[in-house]
Design an enzyme around this catalytic site. Structure first.
Site, short mmCIF file in Angstrom:
data_model
loop_
_atom_site.label_atom_id
_atom_site.label_comp_id
_atom_site.label_asym_id
_atom_site.label_seq_id
_atom_site.Cartn_x
_atom_site.Cartn_y
_atom_site.Cartn_z
CD GLU A 40 -12.23 -9.73 -6.70
OE1 GLU A 40 -11.23 -9.38 -6.61
OE2 GLU A 40 -12.72 -10.37 -5.41
CG ASP B 38 -2.70 -6.07 -4.84
OD1 ASP B 38 -3.41 -7.51 -4.85
OD2 ASP B 38 -3.24 -5.20 -5.30
#
Lengths: 404, 279
Positions: free
Chosen positions: B56, B67
């Site tokens: 990824e 995040d």
């Protein structure tokens, strides 16, 4: 206006034309669906409406006055200027209207933990206030830079029992406070209610906050009909996220009435130091909604800049983006200096110390009124009081030779 | 229109091969351009060599609301080094010159939207990308992306969270391709506190309705976690743990080898789990 706007937007999925929507991680989707259902139920419930109205009257002190600024109008020498006095509401700003609504909704959903983001601290104070009133625990995320700039409001929040969480990531201002509030919410979503302070964020926040704030415009419309005998010619409000502006404008959208949103032009729209998302930005997705954003060509968000911490945000509510594209509302930039000059005029001519945010609206209204005949009436949303800004404004005045 | 089942690309082939070998997929997230473009390319190559099955490539974004602190910091570093979406696509294209490992572009929506969804789809297709994961783009808002990717043999990877209800999991799984990214717990990337029993229940329920492989991510930090979670699904995804190791390096030249070592550590944990299951 031939096309009616009230009650037509957003669509079922929360879109105002191509703006709005729900751009969030999957973890939040269920919580937003629950909130939407709860809000749909509550907004049709007469008991909820009565509780909301009673608290607006008895706790927030509504209705706030519509106040003719006679000396200021004479000084400007044009249209008559009226002030919608949201500074008179409990906690000193319009933010209380929205948090009463969301607080009641949180309680109805059985969520006794609330979180909020804040820039200037007004929404943080309002959320801490309602949390104290309802016996809820409250965490307020605030950029470390704003914690420093807005020390009195930090004290107020702590006195009211809230925990203030300084946010040090990114630019340490409102945008980062919202990032961090969203991160916290993702982790604690099962039992926490996120009280968003403006007409921004994922659906249903923009429509819900607008509906809680429309009391400003509903009252102003009624008061204008009584005092002026008709709807005003022009409405003016400042636009950061834009909740006081949406609140004032919304009930007038189907009237023959011009509207102007004053964005923070900071040191000028031709410099990088401003916060005017519509006048100086491009469409994009941030904090859950598609709207105008300050960003570069590769979609990275710019730091916003304004003398006013409450307007220091690189986005704007999606309904404003929509009304701008429709041409229904005009948006114009007001610089720091213009705002401070208007701040000073209101102090001297009317004995009212306005918030720096509201001073942007005032500056725009003064410019507009000057070019209009005396028969015209301009209503300005005086969204908050300026006590919180005294240190900041006096320092700016001394630096820029505007003192005394 | 959804993209399932209309084509087989590198992602599908990787899962078919892994299934045939009775192994689980190790999906490695790396922030594109961390700490700079050249080092980032070398890291990606070595991670493939060390046993990552799928990559990824994370496009750095100024406001990564999904995040935790580690990926926030790596994104900030990458942006400061001049990284962007266009350079992330260049990075993928450069990597594709030397490896056949499936590549998923991971991004927030704003950079993609601003770049132009059609242009993005065309360029990642040319670069040899196999999947797209837009973390803040639920299916309800993904119409433009689905349309732009039609006929491109690129899967849209969808996420399912612990808060996702069964009827929605069916909808997500039905519209997804490649694999379904199962978020292990509520919260942002990189924080601990995994509950394997709860994840097992959730993964089993999701696997029942998902026609694609299911990979578990968020909070997997070491070989013990890998050993515990790999048997519950078709693979695991590691991001923050990997980026944390890289951030500890004294100089850029040392980073690729550190990344490779971390991948080998996780691989050992996963393969040990496989052996236990068989014995």
């Amino acid at each position: 206006m031939t096309n009616k706007l009230i009650g037509q937007y957003p669509d079922k999925s929360g879109h105002f034309g191509c703006y709005g929507g729900r751009f969030v991680g999957e973890t939040l989707m269920a919580a937003l669906a629950d909130l939407e259902n709860a809000w749909n139920d509550a907004s049709k419930d007469v008991v909820f409406d009565r509780q909301f109205r009673e608290m607006l009257a008895n706790y927030a002190g509504r209705p706030t006055p519509l106040d003719f600024a006679e000396r200021l109008s004479e000084h400007v020498g044009g249209a008559r200027i009226y002030l919608k006095r949201e500074d008179c509401a409990h906690t000193g700003a319009h933010k209380i209207n929205n948090v009463i609504g969301q607080g009641l909704l949180a309680r109805r959903m059985g969520k006794m933990k609330v979180i909020a983001e804040t820039g200037a601290g007004q929404h943080g104070v309002a959320t801490a206030t309602i949390a104290a009133r309802f016996g809820m625990s409250c965490k307020v995320f605030m950029g470390a830079e704003d914690v420093r700039r807005q020390a009195p409001n930090v004290l107020r929040m702590r006195l009211l029992g809230a925990e203030v969480v300084p946010v040090t990531c990114g630019t340490s201002t409102l945008k980062d406070a919202m990032n961090e509030a969203l991160r916290y919410w993702v982790a604690e979503v099962e039992d926490t209610f996120y009280v968003i302070g403006t007409v921004s964020g994922p659906h249903p926040y923009p429509v819900m906050v607008r509906d809680f704030q429309r009391v400003i415009g509903d009252e102003a419309r009624r008061q204008a009909l009584e005092q002026i005998g008709r709807v005003p010619d022009l409405l003016v409000a400042c636009v950061g996220g834009g909740s006081n502006a949406m609140g004032l404008f919304y009930p007038f959208l189907d009237d023959r009435c011009e509207m102007l949103g004053a964005e923070a032009a900071g040191e000028g729209l031709d410099t990088p130091r401003h916060a005017a998302s519509i006048s100086g930005g491009q469409p994009g997705a941030l904090h859950g909604a598609m709207t105008y954003l300050l960003q570069n060509d590769e979609g990275q968000i710019h730091e916003a800049w304004s003398i006013s911490a409450g307007l220091d945000y690189p986005g704007v509510g999606p309904e404003h983006a929509f009304l701008h594209d429709l041409g229904r509302v005009r948006y114009a930039g007001i610089t720091d200096r213009e705002a401070v000059e208007a701040f000073k005029l209101l102090c001297r001519y009317e004995g009212i110390i306005p918030a720096l945010e509201s001073s942007h609206a005032l500056a725009a209204a003064i410019k507009e009124a000057a070019g209009r005949p005396k028969e015209q009436a301009v209503v300005v949303c005086l969204s908050g009081r300026g006590d919180k800004d005294l240190d900041h404004v006096t320092a700016y005045m001394k630096e820029n030779k505007l003192w005394p | 229109m959804d993209t399932k089942g209309l084509f087989m690309n590198r992602i599908d082939a990787a899962f078919a091969n892994l299934a045939a070998a009775d192994r689980k997929a190790l999906v490695a997230y790396l922030t594109a351009g961390y700490p700079d473009f050249d080092t980032s390319l070398e890291i990606l190559k070595q991670v493939c060599g060390a046993g990552a099955d799928i990559l990824e490539i994370g496009v750095p974004f100024s406001d990564p609301t999904c995040d935790g602190p580690i990926i926030q910091a790596s994104s900030e570093t990458a942006l400061k080094s001049g990284m962007s979406l266009s350079k992330s696509i260049e990075l993928a294209a450069a990597l594709r010159q030397s490896v056949e490992t499936p590549i998923v572009m991971f991004s927030y929506y704003n950079p993609v939207f601003r770049y132009g969804v059609k242009r993005f789809a065309e360029e990642i297709s040319r670069a040899g990308v196999d999947g797209v994961l837009i973390v803040d783009l639920p299916p309800e808002e993904a119409g433009d992306l689905v349309e732009a990717l039609a006929g491109k043999e690129i899967h849209i990877i969808r996420l399912a969270a612990p808060t996702t209800r069964p009827e929605r999991i069916r909808m997500l799984a039905g519209g997804a391709g490649g694999f379904l990214y199962l978020i292990s717990r509520t919260g942002v990337t990189g924080t601990g506190g995994l509950d394997p029993a709860a994840i097992a229940l959730h993964a089993a329920a999701v696997k029942k309705v998902c026609p694609h492989p299911v990979c578990i991510g968020f909070g997997i930090s070491n070989s013990d976690d890998a050993r515990a979670l790999a048997p519950l699904a078709d693979g695991i995804i590691v991001g923050s743990a990997l980026m944390r190791v890289l951030s500890k390096a004294d100089d850029f030249a040392a980073i690729p080898a550190l990344a490779a070592a971390k991948i080998r550590e996780l691989r050992v944990g996963m393969d040990a789990a496989g052996m236990c299951a068989k014995s």
